[in-house]
Design a protein around this motif. Structure first.
Motif, PDB file in Angstrom:
ATOM      1  N   ARG A  62       0.796  -1.233   0.000  1.00 34.13           N
ATOM      2  CA  ARG A  62       0.000   0.000   0.000  1.00 34.13           C
ATOM      3  C   ARG A  62       0.821   1.273   0.000  1.00 34.13           C
ATOM      4  N   LEU A  63       2.051   1.220   0.525  1.00 31.59           N
ATOM      5  CA  LEU A  63       2.891   2.418   0.535  1.00 31.59           C
ATOM      6  C   LEU A  63       4.097   2.286  -0.394  1.00 31.59           C
ATOM      7  N   ASN A  64       4.223   1.139  -1.057  1.00 31.16           N
ATOM      8  CA  ASN A  64       5.278   0.909  -2.039  1.00 31.16           C
ATOM      9  C   ASN A  64       6.680   1.080  -1.435  1.00 31.16           C
ATOM     10  N   LEU A  65       6.857   0.596  -0.212  1.00 30.26           N
ATOM     11  CA  LEU A  65       8.154   0.683   0.462  1.00 30.26           C
ATOM     12  C   LEU A  65       8.876  -0.659   0.378  1.00 30.26           C
ATOM     13  N   ARG A  66      10.193  -0.593   0.185  1.00 38.78           N
ATOM     14  CA  ARG A  66      11.026  -1.790   0.179  1.00 38.78           C
ATOM     15  C   ARG A  66      11.693  -1.934   1.546  1.00 38.78           C
ATOM     16  N   GLU A  67      11.923  -3.168   1.946  1.00 37.61           N
ATOM     17  CA  GLU A  67      12.623  -3.393   3.205  1.00 37.61           C
ATOM     18  C   GLU A  67      14.107  -3.105   3.034  1.00 37.61           C
TER      19      GLU A  67
END
Length: 163
Positions: A62-67
């Motif tokens: 949903r926030l398009n964040l990568r770890e």
């Protein structure tokens, strides 16, 4: 006539130049996240893994964040699983023609903190975020999933509201 044609062309071209960028409404500079396992203050050890996995999924999808490792992450997420109460009565249905059906509910509470590392700014800091989940007797996992999904929605909305 020429002016009308020019206006009509502009009306078609200008919207075509507008586009959305990824990131779920976050600034372009925020691309990565480090999620620390939440401190679990409940008697249910599986909750720590479930909260962690659900956070990973929702922040990615949903926030398009990568770890990323904490040292290189744009955001750091940490928190506490503060409360998990199960088997609370929600209602019963007794009909002479049917068997008795009990509905149960559970309560799940989290403390969450999300920090932008570059600035040290708290994007979200909420204590006692609590949600309930209802379930049929013997289906606690369904109620827990519902409560977790509701909490994840609150977390995403809280982060997005900062921008």
């Amino acid at each position: 006539m020429c002016r009308a044609a020019l206006l009509a062309t502009a009306a078609l071209v200008v919207p075509a130049c507008y586009s959305f960028s990824g990131g779920g409404g976050l600034p372009r500079s925020i691309k990565t996240v480090a999620i620390q396992p939440f401190d679990n203050q409940t008697a249910s050890p599986e909750l720590q893994r479930e909260v962690f996995e659900e956070l990973r999924k929702v922040l990615r999808d949903r926030l398009n964040l990568r770890e990323a490792p904490e040292a290189r992450a744009d955001l750091v997420v940490r928190g506490v699983i503060a409360k998990y109460d199960v088997d609370l009565p929600a209602g019963a249905s007794a009909d002479g023609r049917q068997t008795t059906t009990n509905r149960r509910r559970l309560q799940l509470a989290l403390d969450v903190e999300i920090i932008e590392q570059a600035t040290g700014r708290e994007l979200l800091k909420k204590s006692g975020m609590q949600r309930e989940g209802q379930y049929a007797e013997g289906s606690e996992k369904t109620g827990r999933r519902n409560a977790l999904e509701s909490l994840m929605n609150d977390i995403v909305e809280g982060v997005q509201s900062q921008w």
